[in-house]
Design an enzyme around this catalytic site. Structure first.
Site, short mmCIF file in Angstrom:
data_model
loop_
_atom_site.label_atom_id
_atom_site.label_comp_id
_atom_site.label_asym_id
_atom_site.label_seq_id
_atom_site.Cartn_x
_atom_site.Cartn_y
_atom_site.Cartn_z
N LYS A 85 69.04 49.71 70.56
CA LYS A 85 69.81 49.62 69.33
C LYS A 85 68.97 50.21 68.22
CE LYS A 85 71.79 46.14 66.38
NZ LYS A 85 72.03 44.76 66.10
N ASN A 102 63.87 54.07 64.26
CA ASN A 102 62.70 54.59 64.99
C ASN A 102 61.61 53.55 65.23
OD1 ASN A 102 63.86 57.20 65.03
ND2 ASN A 102 63.20 57.47 62.91
N ARG A 103 62.00 52.30 65.28
CA ARG A 103 61.06 51.21 65.54
C ARG A 103 59.98 51.06 64.46
NH1 ARG A 103 64.90 50.17 67.90
NH2 ARG A 103 65.19 49.85 70.12
N LEU A 104 60.17 51.74 63.31
CA LEU A 104 59.21 51.55 62.21
C LEU A 104 59.71 50.41 61.33
CD1 LEU A 104 57.92 55.06 61.05
CD2 LEU A 104 56.85 53.37 62.53
#
Ligand code: FMN
Length: 215
Positions: A10, A192-194
């Site tokens: 997600k 972007n998982r940041l």
């Protein structure tokens, strides 16, 4: 038997948590987030939180309870003081609370010290509960093994008769804990998982240190 969930993915894009826009006090920041979650109308029980304790067996254990109040002092929930969690807290009051609000892609993790609230405050909350819940609290020796569901139902029926025309008093072993936070981490999912992670840590001088953690 196996099920591969590696395709569950997600992208988190709903919001952001930036230093310029946060409040100095984490309890005020918590209030801001909680208000937004309530207004978003997408979480069934926004006050449901996971409470983790270190058990007498040395294992951590997590379970969900309902937060019933928060103030500048901390977070309050109610339970049976003789339950597994109650016995764990008596031995080690350092516990962890966490909230996950998936609709806004947010998590809050609170480390703090739990202590029983004043008896008159527990009385006040107990009185506000429906009679069924009051009797249920008396009927259940929470976390103890019971031979069958029937035993519990019979116990409740007996109590219903006993208290037909009587006010139910709070049992001494049931009441609230106030968790005074020492650290509160706010997690906001980002693309972007940041992800954004902002941690407030209580300092000796009662100020909160604010730091960004890597996602
Ligand atoms: C949504 C939800 C809300 C709950 N609220 C409470 C609560 O406010 N107090 C409580 O003692 N248990 C509550 N429970 C039950 C606890 O998760 C747990 O089963 C119980 O407190 C016994 O835990 P213990 O044996 O680890 O002490 C709730 C469970 C769920 C799923």
């Amino acid at each position: 038997m196996q099920k591969d969930l590696s395709n569950y993915r997600k992208s988190y894009e709903k919001s952001a948590l930036i230093e310029d826009a946060i409040l100095e006090n984490p309890l005020e920041q918590f209030q801001r987030w909680f208000d937004e979650i309530e207004a978003s109308d997408g979480v069934d029980e926004p006050n449901a939180m996971t409470v983790s304790t270190i058990g007498l067996d040395g294992f951590p254990k997590s379970r969900v309870v309902l937060m019933k109040k928060y103030t500048f002092e901390g977070f309050i929930f109610y339970t049976n003081y003789d339950s597994e969690k109650g016995r764990a807290i008596a031995e080690n009051p350092s516990i962890c609370l966490s909230f996950f609000w998936p609709n806004l892609e947010r998590q809050v993790i609170i480390k703090g010290n739990a202590g029983k609230i004043a008896e008159n405050l527990s009385d006040g909350y107990f009185e506000s509960r429906p009679v069924g819940s009051q009797l249920g609290a008396i009927a259940s020796e929470q976390s103890r093994v019971v031979a069958s569901r029937k035993v519990l139902e019979e116990r409740l029926q007996k109590l219903e008769k006993e208290y037909e025309n009587k006010e139910v008093e709070r049992p001494e072993n049931w009441g609230g804990y106030l968790v005074r936070p020492v650290s509160i981490e706010f997690w906001q999912g980002r693309p972007n998982r940041l992800h954004d992670r902002i941690r407030y840590t209580l300092q000796d001088d009662h100020h909160w240190k604010i730091e960004r953690l890597q996602p």
